[in-house]
Each structure stands twice: as C-alpha cells, then as structure tokens.
Design a protein around this motif. Structure first.
Motif, PDB file in Angstrom:
ATOM      1  N   ARG A   1     -10.444  -4.954   7.594  1.00  0.00           N
ATOM      2  CA  ARG A   1     -10.937  -3.692   7.006  1.00  0.00           C
ATOM      3  C   ARG A   1     -11.155  -3.871   5.503  1.00  0.00           C
ATOM      4  NH1 ARG A   1      -5.345  -1.277   9.092  1.00  0.00           N
ATOM      5  NH2 ARG A   1      -3.897  -2.161   7.597  1.00  0.00           N
TER       6      ARG A   1
ATOM      7  N   ARG B   1      -2.231   5.653   7.221  1.00  0.00           N
ATOM      8  CA  ARG B   1      -2.545   4.308   7.725  1.00  0.00           C
ATOM      9  C   ARG B   1      -2.310   4.323   9.235  1.00  0.00           C
ATOM     10  NH1 ARG B   1      -0.990  -1.640   5.682  1.00  0.00           N
ATOM     11  NH2 ARG B   1      -2.645  -1.043   4.256  1.00  0.00           N
TER      12      ARG B   1
ATOM     13  N   THR C   1       0.832  -1.204   0.000  1.00  0.00           N
ATOM     14  CA  THR C   1       0.000   0.000   0.000  1.00  0.00           C
ATOM     15  C   THR C   1       0.871   1.261   0.000  1.00  0.00           C
ATOM     16  OG1 THR C   1      -1.718  -1.218   1.169  1.00  0.00           O
ATOM     17  CG2 THR C   1      -1.906   1.174   1.167  1.00  0.00           C
TER      18      THR C   1
ATOM     19  N   PRO D   1      -5.529  -9.664  -1.135  1.00  0.00           N
ATOM     20  CA  PRO D   1      -4.913  -8.329  -1.085  1.00  0.00           C
ATOM     21  C   PRO D   1      -3.447  -8.357  -0.683  1.00  0.00           C
ATOM     22  CG  PRO D   1      -6.286  -8.691   0.862  1.00  0.00           C
ATOM     23  CD  PRO D   1      -6.481  -9.881  -0.043  1.00  0.00           C
ATOM     24  N   GLY D   2      -2.988  -9.502  -0.167  1.00  0.00           N
ATOM     25  CA  GLY D   2      -1.633  -9.579   0.344  1.00  0.00           C
ATOM     26  C   GLY D   2      -1.553  -8.848   1.679  1.00  0.00           C
TER      27      GLY D   2
ATOM     28  N   HIS E   1     -10.560   0.231   4.326  1.00  0.00           N
ATOM     29  CA  HIS E   1      -9.372   0.349   3.477  1.00  0.00           C
ATOM     30  C   HIS E   1      -9.914   0.616   2.060  1.00  0.00           C
ATOM     31  CE1 HIS E   1      -5.500  -0.106   1.859  1.00  0.00           C
ATOM     32  NE2 HIS E   1      -5.177  -1.318   2.258  1.00  0.00           N
TER      33      HIS E   1
ATOM     34  N   ARG F   1      -6.337 -12.584   4.570  1.00  0.00           N
ATOM     35  CA  ARG F   1      -5.275 -13.087   5.448  1.00  0.00           C
ATOM     36  C   ARG F   1      -5.783 -13.362   6.860  1.00  0.00           C
ATOM     37  NH1 ARG F   1      -1.261 -10.551   8.696  1.00  0.00           N
ATOM     38  NH2 ARG F   1      -2.282  -8.552   8.352  1.00  0.00           N
TER      39      ARG F   1
HETATM   40  C1  NCD Z   1      -4.365  -5.456   3.898  1.00  0.00           C
HETATM   41  C2  NCD Z   1      -4.310  -4.442   5.002  1.00  0.00           C
HETATM   42  O1  NCD Z   1      -3.245  -3.991   5.403  1.00  0.00           O
HETATM   43  O2  NCD Z   1      -5.389  -4.097   5.448  1.00  0.00           O
HETATM   44  N1  NCD Z   1      -3.258  -5.485   3.072  1.00  0.00           N
HETATM   45  C3  NCD Z   1      -3.060  -4.528   2.136  1.00  0.00           C
HETATM   46  O3  NCD Z   1      -3.329  -3.373   2.327  1.00  0.00           O
HETATM   47  N2  NCD Z   1      -2.589  -4.951   0.956  1.00  0.00           N
HETATM   48  C4  NCD Z   1      -4.780  -6.776   4.355  1.00  0.00           C
HETATM   49  C5  NCD Z   1      -3.946  -7.484   5.352  1.00  0.00           C
HETATM   50  O4  NCD Z   1      -3.110  -6.913   6.046  1.00  0.00           O
HETATM   51  O5  NCD Z   1      -4.155  -8.688   5.476  1.00  0.00           O
END
Ligand code: NCD
Length: 313
Positions: free
Chosen positions: A166, A105, A56, A267-268, A133, A227
């Motif tokens: 989120r 964030r 992100t 989303p990773g 998010h 995740r």
């Molecule tokens: C997500 C997040 O940080 O909310 N990842 C992201 O933004 N790519 C999801 C996560 O942390 O599992």
C-alpha cells in the motif's frame, strides 16, 4: 480539503504543499522542551488498529497528544472485535461515545472508505490492506522534499514487494502529483499484475533491473526500499532470500555504487539483510529515522487540517 484522508486521491498538489507547510511548523515543536500546542484541545481521536503497527500507531498517538487532543488506542486484539463483533458495530460503538476523529488501520483494502460511510467524523486511513497508506506517502514526500529541495523533475526508484504494498500505491500517486517521475522495481513475481497498462495510464516506468536504475543514464535521485511482506504471501514468490537480496536488495555493493547524497528511504519495519543491508540502513544517506521524525510532524499537520476546522457539537 476533503473531510477524510482515505487515499492520496483526496488531496491535490496544492493541498499537499499546504500540509507540508504546516508540517514544517509542527516539526519545530519536536525540538522544544514543551511540545504541546493547543490546536486540538478538547477533541478526542481514536486510533482503531486491526493490524499490527509500531511506528504508525505511536506516531499518530504522539501527533494527537502534541496537539492536545485526547487520544485513545484501540486494537482488535484487546477489543470486542475478537469476540465476534462486526466492524460496523465496533465503529458505531466508538463513535457513539462522541469522538471527533478516527484513525483506522485494517487488513482489508477499502475498509477505511467503508467506515467513512458509516460515521460523520473525519476518517484517516492508516493503511488498508494492500490498497493505500496516504500519511506514509505524505511523510515520505515531505522527507524527500527536505532532502532534495523539490520533487519536480526528480527520479525516485521504489524497489521491493510492490504487489503487496500500500506504501507503493500511495507513494506513486503522491510523488507523481508533486512532479517526480517514479520507476517501479521488483522481481516479476512481486510486480503487480497488469503493471503494463497501469504504468502507461499513471505515467510511471517499470524495471526488473535494479542496477540499471541505480546507475544508468537516468539514475534515480532517491531510492525507496520496501519490505518483503511475508505475512501477505500465500506461496513462494522468490526461490530463496539470498536470491532476492542478490537481485533486489540494497546490498553493501550497491550502496557503494550510489551517488553520494542519494537519499535512501524505507518505511519500516526493515528486514535487515533481506531488502536492505545494515550498511545501507545505517548509511549517512539513510533517511529512515528522518522519515520517522517527519511522520509525527506530517500527522500533526493532517490531524490539524482535518479536525481543527471541524465544528464541535
Ligand atoms: C508499512 C505498512 O504497514 O504499510 N509500514 C508502516 O506503516 N511504517 C509498510 C510495511 O509494513 O512494510
């Protein structure tokens, strides 16, 4: 468009489509040798990250830079926040330098909205606690639109640790706004409390049976794996990792039973072997890297829509 992007509530279906149209144009820039557009020349954006992030933060940084903005990354670890400075003081300090936009964030739900009340520049929520998010949901919906043509009438399964997610909350709003139906799939311990009333009010389905959702009569047209967020868990939410995978992971067996052409999103960061098998993560239908690439384009579009029209003073 609203001044800020704090939640998917800030954008209507038409505005989301506008964001996608611009993002598609921005996406073409990615394949050029010279990637700069002049749209935000002379503007300064601060990425204020109080929580860890790989994609992100770099995605917002690249997006801002390709629009010719000056982008500064600040993370809590290297800033005065770690010396005890309050969030308000940190935010007022960076905005006093004359910046034009703030990407935030934070681990606390509601932090981005709180910050937006303290400053007069656009604030973009890049993830606030377990709340929202929005740019992740926009890039997910954009990716799915490109894969499926339209989201109208499509069925998307969102599977995993929904309590702490989120991404789930923002995606639910975004996908339903665009005409998709959503089924939330999780073990009972990772399904948000009060999901019964919530699902009725927001118009989504709930299931505890992943196999049914993937292969039943109303099987999903796309599957989004989320995740397992161990860092947000205070106790044991499932007996063993193996048990979680057997019940709710996108295993090799489940992958083999998916209809070919069913996009797989995540989303990773991925926990390979837990919520998603390596086979699924790397499958032909895996859209994971498409999501990353779309992320830059969608964030360019969001930055453009929120900042390009703003008067510089
Ligand atoms: C997500 C997040 O940080 O909310 N990842 C992201 O933004 N790519 C999801 C996560 O942390 O599992």
């Amino acid at each position: 468009m609203n001044k800020h992007l704090l939640s998917i509530d800030d954008v209507g279906a038409d505005e989301i489509q506008e964001i996608f149209t611009t993002a598609a144009e921005m996406h073409d820039v990615q394949s050029r040798q010279v990637k700069k557009l002049p749209a935000l020349r002379g503007r300064t954006v601060i990425n204020l990250f109080f929580e860890d992030s790989t994609r992100t933060r770099s995605s917002f940084e690249i997006a801002g830079k390709w629009l010719s903005a000056d982008v500064i990354n600040l993370s809590a670890k290297g800033s005065s926040a770690s010396k005890g400075e309050s969030l308000r003081d940190t935010v007022l300090t960076v905005t006093a330098m004359g910046i034009d936009g703030l990407v935030v964030r934070h681990g606390a739900s509601g932090a981005a909205e709180q910050i937006s009340r303290w400053v007069d520049v656009p604030v973009i929520n890049a993830g606030d606690g377990t709340h929202e998010h929005p740019t992740q949901a926009l890039l997910d919906a954009y990716t799915l639109t490109r894969k499926l043509g339209t989201l109208e009438g499509k069925h998307v399964a969102i599977v995993g640790d929904l309590t702490h997610s989120r991404v789930f909350r923002s995606n639910l709003k975004c996908l339903t706004k665009l005409g998709a139906t959503v089924t939330a799939v999780a073990p009972p311990t990772l399904m948000p409390a009060g999901v019964g009333d919530w699902s009725k009010a927001a118009g989504f389905s709930v299931s505890y049976d992943l196999d049914e959702v993937l292969s039943g009569s109303r099987r999903a047209d796309a599957v989004m794996m989320l995740r397992v967020q161990r860092e947000r868990m205070s106790g044991g939410f499932f007996p063993t990792a193996r048990e979680y995978t057997v019940g709710y992971g996108l295993t090799r067996d489940r992958l083999a039973r998916l209809e070919p052409g069913t996009p797989i999103l995540h989303p990773g960061p991925m926990n390979r072997g837990l919520e998603i098998s390596a086979d699924a993560a790397d499958a032909l239908d895996s859209a994971v890297l498409d999501q990353v690439s779309a992320g830059v384009a969608v964030r360019m579009s969001v930055l453009y829509h929120l900042l390009a029209g703003e008067e510089t003073s």
